[in-house]
Design an enzyme around this catalytic site. Sequence first.
Site, PDB file in Angstrom:
ATOM      1  N   ASP A  11      -7.488   5.169  32.815  1.00  0.00           N
ATOM      2  CA  ASP A  11      -8.242   5.568  31.620  1.00  0.00           C
ATOM      3  C   ASP A  11      -8.889   6.923  31.931  1.00  0.00           C
ATOM      4  O   ASP A  11      -8.918   7.364  33.087  1.00  0.00           O
ATOM      5  CB  ASP A  11      -9.326   4.510  31.325  1.00  0.00           C
ATOM      6  CG  ASP A  11     -10.216   4.888  30.141  1.00  0.00           C
ATOM      7  OD1 ASP A  11      -9.698   5.373  29.117  1.00  0.00           O
ATOM      8  OD2 ASP A  11     -11.450   4.708  30.234  1.00  0.00           O
ATOM      9  N   TYR A  43     -11.763  12.295  27.151  1.00  0.00           N
ATOM     10  CA  TYR A  43     -10.473  12.769  26.662  1.00  0.00           C
ATOM     11  C   TYR A  43     -10.543  13.028  25.156  1.00  0.00           C
ATOM     12  O   TYR A  43      -9.749  13.785  24.622  1.00  0.00           O
ATOM     13  CB  TYR A  43      -9.396  11.697  26.888  1.00  0.00           C
ATOM     14  CG  TYR A  43      -8.774  11.645  28.264  1.00  0.00           C
ATOM     15  CD1 TYR A  43      -9.199  12.474  29.313  1.00  0.00           C
ATOM     16  CD2 TYR A  43      -7.721  10.761  28.514  1.00  0.00           C
ATOM     17  CE1 TYR A  43      -8.594  12.391  30.562  1.00  0.00           C
ATOM     18  CE2 TYR A  43      -7.115  10.686  29.761  1.00  0.00           C
ATOM     19  CZ  TYR A  43      -7.552  11.493  30.785  1.00  0.00           C
ATOM     20  OH  TYR A  43      -6.946  11.415  32.024  1.00  0.00           O
ATOM     21  N   GLY A  44     -11.479  12.357  24.512  1.00  0.00           N
ATOM     22  CA  GLY A  44     -11.541  12.367  23.037  1.00  0.00           C
ATOM     23  C   GLY A  44     -11.599  13.748  22.421  1.00  0.00           C
ATOM     24  O   GLY A  44     -11.147  13.953  21.303  1.00  0.00           O
ATOM     25  N   CYS A  74      -6.327   3.170  27.548  1.00  0.00           N
ATOM     26  CA  CYS A  74      -7.026   4.242  26.857  1.00  0.00           C
ATOM     27  C   CYS A  74      -6.268   4.542  25.573  1.00  0.00           C
ATOM     28  O   CYS A  74      -5.073   4.877  25.617  1.00  0.00           O
ATOM     29  CB  CYS A  74      -7.047   5.475  27.759  1.00  0.00           C
ATOM     30  SG  CYS A  74      -7.805   6.928  27.002  1.00  0.00           S
ATOM     31  N   ASN A  75      -6.937   4.402  24.443  1.00  0.00           N
ATOM     32  CA  ASN A  75      -6.287   4.672  23.157  1.00  0.00           C
ATOM     33  C   ASN A  75      -5.919   6.148  23.040  1.00  0.00           C
ATOM     34  O   ASN A  75      -4.858   6.502  22.546  1.00  0.00           O
ATOM     35  CB  ASN A  75      -7.219   4.299  22.006  1.00  0.00           C
ATOM     36  CG  ASN A  75      -7.503   2.815  21.955  1.00  0.00           C
ATOM     37  OD1 ASN A  75      -6.848   2.078  21.237  1.00  0.00           O
ATOM     38  ND2 ASN A  75      -8.477   2.350  22.724  1.00  0.00           N
ATOM     39  N   THR A  76      -6.815   7.009  23.518  1.00  0.00           N
ATOM     40  CA  THR A  76      -6.617   8.453  23.372  1.00  0.00           C
ATOM     41  C   THR A  76      -5.438   8.928  24.221  1.00  0.00           C
ATOM     42  O   THR A  76      -4.627   9.743  23.770  1.00  0.00           O
ATOM     43  CB  THR A  76      -7.904   9.206  23.775  1.00  0.00           C
ATOM     44  OG1 THR A  76      -9.027   8.526  23.190  1.00  0.00           O
ATOM     45  CG2 THR A  76      -7.888  10.628  23.303  1.00  0.00           C
ATOM     46  N   CYS A 185     -11.723   2.318  21.141  1.00  0.00           N
ATOM     47  CA  CYS A 185     -11.807   3.072  22.406  1.00  0.00           C
ATOM     48  C   CYS A 185     -12.191   2.051  23.463  1.00  0.00           C
ATOM     49  O   CYS A 185     -13.078   1.214  23.226  1.00  0.00           O
ATOM     50  CB  CYS A 185     -12.884   4.146  22.274  1.00  0.00           C
ATOM     51  SG  CYS A 185     -13.387   4.882  23.841  1.00  0.00           S
ATOM     52  N   HIS A 187     -13.845   2.131  26.068  1.00  0.00           N
ATOM     53  CA  HIS A 187     -15.225   2.130  26.563  1.00  0.00           C
ATOM     54  C   HIS A 187     -16.124   1.201  25.712  1.00  0.00           C
ATOM     55  O   HIS A 187     -17.084   0.619  26.228  1.00  0.00           O
ATOM     56  CB  HIS A 187     -15.827   3.537  26.514  1.00  0.00           C
ATOM     57  CG  HIS A 187     -15.380   4.448  27.623  1.00  0.00           C
ATOM     58  ND1 HIS A 187     -14.122   4.991  27.676  1.00  0.00           N
ATOM     59  CD2 HIS A 187     -16.038   4.905  28.725  1.00  0.00           C
ATOM     60  CE1 HIS A 187     -14.020   5.763  28.767  1.00  0.00           C
ATOM     61  NE2 HIS A 187     -15.176   5.731  29.411  1.00  0.00           N
TER      62      HIS A 187
HETATM   63  N1  DGL Z   1     -11.444   5.147  26.713  1.00  0.00           N
HETATM   64  C1  DGL Z   1     -10.771   6.059  25.898  1.00  0.00           C
HETATM   65  C2  DGL Z   1     -10.077   5.465  24.704  1.00  0.00           C
HETATM   66  O1  DGL Z   1      -9.749   4.301  24.700  1.00  0.00           O
HETATM   67  C3  DGL Z   1     -11.177   7.481  25.749  1.00  0.00           C
HETATM   68  C4  DGL Z   1     -12.590   7.878  25.864  1.00  0.00           C
HETATM   69  C5  DGL Z   1     -12.724   9.367  26.051  1.00  0.00           C
HETATM   70  O2  DGL Z   1     -12.503   9.793  27.176  1.00  0.00           O
HETATM   71  O3  DGL Z   1     -12.987  10.091  25.084  1.00  0.00           O
HETATM   72  O4  DGL Z   1      -9.805   6.142  23.746  1.00  0.00           O
END
Ligand code: DGL
Length: 262
Positions: A11, A43-44, A74-76, A185, A187
């Site tokens: 992630d 990452y967003g 991680c979705n992003t 997300c 998190h």
């Molecule tokens: N945990 C991440 C997600 O599922 C990304 C969070 C991030 O780094 O912006 O999208």
Amino acid sequence: MAGNAPVGVFDSGVGGLSVLREIRQLLPHESLLYVADSGHVPYGEKSPEFIRERSRVIAEFLLAQGAKALVLACNTATVAAVAELRERYPALPIVGMEPAVKPAAAATRSGVVGVLATTGTLKSAKFAALLDRFASDVRVITQPCPGLVECIEAGALEAPATRELLQGYVAPLLAEGCDTLILGCTHYPFLKPLLRRLVPDSVSLIDTGAAVARQLQRLLEQGQLLAAGPAQATRYWSSGSPAQMQRVLPVLLGETAEVRAF
Ligand code: DGL
């Protein structure tokens, strides 16, 4: 490859640990490797090219450690990089994730669904396609949540500043009549206890960690790669501060472990 080889999970930071704990619960015999790219979180707000490059580097590292499968927790990163990784490693089981639009559309009674996710996820063509496919009969309100990931990285799950930020993101969704909130997300599931206190009991909170674990199970079964166990202790790496991750592991997972520099 031996079934007892580990599964590699990564992630942008510690958020994917919410997926790791679901994998552990469903697949207790699997040994796990976890990379937190906390040196580049969030990452967003980053470009898809940057996230693809990071995902490539991390995937190579996990494979060099002997990973028999990869989970993009991680979705992003999934939006930006899963297609390229699948092309690069066609024989490797790779599990990505996306916001739970389909189950949320099925669950809502008010017909209004809120999606909390990163800007990168919400802006993507993949997410637009998901809405077209599964949410044509419901109203979906999207809410990017800048700043929230940093609170979780710091382990500040109950801090007043975290509460204030979260409340500011959720209140407009409730005012619009959302009865189902998608935690899009990885998190955010760590904020569930706080969120539960901020929204009425009638509001459902939906995330996809358990579904990702089930998909991993299916792929490992198909490839006859399920481990017989016993699992080895999870190995952790962080591209940020390993000491910081070591401090938040007990808060997020209830365990202490050594974290190495990535
Ligand atoms: N945990 C991440 C997600 O599922 C990304 C969070 C991030 O780094 O912006 O999208």
